[in-house]
Design a protein around this motif. Structure first.
Motif, PDB file in Angstrom:
ATOM      1  N   LYS A  76      11.898  -6.913  -5.444  1.00 51.04           N
ATOM      2  CA  LYS A  76      12.779  -5.742  -5.585  1.00 51.04           C
ATOM      3  C   LYS A  76      13.082  -5.458  -7.049  1.00 51.04           C
ATOM      4  O   LYS A  76      13.169  -4.306  -7.458  1.00 51.04           O
ATOM      5  N   ILE A  94       6.805  -1.704  -0.153  1.00 53.82           N
ATOM      6  CA  ILE A  94       6.542  -1.243  -1.512  1.00 53.82           C
ATOM      7  C   ILE A  94       5.667   0.007  -1.468  1.00 53.82           C
ATOM      8  O   ILE A  94       4.839   0.170  -0.574  1.00 53.82           O
ATOM      9  N   GLU A 118       8.192   2.037  -5.922  1.00 54.20           N
ATOM     10  CA  GLU A 118       9.397   1.894  -5.109  1.00 54.20           C
ATOM     11  C   GLU A 118       9.344   0.597  -4.316  1.00 54.20           C
ATOM     12  O   GLU A 118       8.282   0.184  -3.857  1.00 54.20           O
ATOM     13  N   VAL A 119      10.496  -0.024  -4.151  1.00 58.04           N
ATOM     14  CA  VAL A 119      10.650  -1.191  -3.285  1.00 58.04           C
ATOM     15  C   VAL A 119      11.896  -0.934  -2.451  1.00 58.04           C
ATOM     16  O   VAL A 119      12.993  -0.802  -2.990  1.00 58.04           O
ATOM     17  N   GLU A 120      11.726  -0.824  -1.140  1.00 64.23           N
ATOM     18  CA  GLU A 120      12.869  -0.531  -0.273  1.00 64.23           C
ATOM     19  C   GLU A 120      12.933  -1.542   0.868  1.00 64.23           C
ATOM     20  O   GLU A 120      11.908  -2.044   1.330  1.00 64.23           O
ATOM     21  N   ALA A 150      10.694  -2.969  -9.125  1.00 62.46           N
ATOM     22  CA  ALA A 150      10.500  -1.539  -8.827  1.00 62.46           C
ATOM     23  C   ALA A 150      10.346  -0.760 -10.134  1.00 62.46           C
ATOM     24  O   ALA A 150      11.114  -0.950 -11.075  1.00 62.46           O
TER      25      ALA A 150
END
Length: 151
Positions: free
Chosen positions: A12, A125, A115-117, A15
């Motif tokens: 995370k 990712i 992005e890392v969600e 990102a």
């Protein structure tokens, strides 16, 4: 040299990271023929070097989906995620093939972890990738890939 992260929290924190470029990989006629056999797509522009030499590209070209499939081995050179139990390819948001990959060309991947969600049990990712062709002005592929990692 791959960016190595340990666990979801460290992933995370990356990102937005530019993952750099993979090594160059030559796309050989043998690789194209093997892909044609695996997918049962033996269109002459891929598998008939003599005919393809007089065709629209002047040589055999890789299947677009072959170029796309090479994202995985090239991407694994750029990001290694340790401390997770499962890694899965979740899909693609978009893919374009601006330029064909002629047999004998060398390609590489440039990637950014955009992005890392969080998802249930892990993270997803989003990676923006560009598959370059050595010496070409247009890339072979531009894509946005989704992968999931579970703890």
């Amino acid at each position: 040299m791959a960016l190595t992260v340990n666990g979801l929290a460290e992933l995370k924190s990356q990102a937005g990271a530019d993952l750099g470029a993979s090594r160059w990989l030559e796309v050989t006629q043998q690789r194209i023929d093997t892909f044609a056999d695996a997918t049962d797509d033996h269109q002459w522009i891929h598998t008939d070097p003599e005919r393809a030499a007089t065709g629209p590209f002047g040589a055999p070209i890789a299947h677009g989906y072959l170029t796309l499939s090479l994202f995985i081995p090239l991407f694994t050179e750029l990001l290694e995620v340790e401390g997770v139990t499962t890694k899965v390819n979740y899909g693609l948001n978009k893919v374009r093939f601006p330029s064909p990959v002629k047999v004998g060309s060398r390609i590489r991947l440039l990637a950014r972890l955009t992005e890392v969600e969080e998802v249930p049990g892990g993270v997803q990712i989003t990676v923006d990738g560009t598959v370059e062709i050595e010496g070409a002005t247009k890339p072979a592929a531009v894509l946005q890939s989704l992968s999931r990692f579970y703890a």
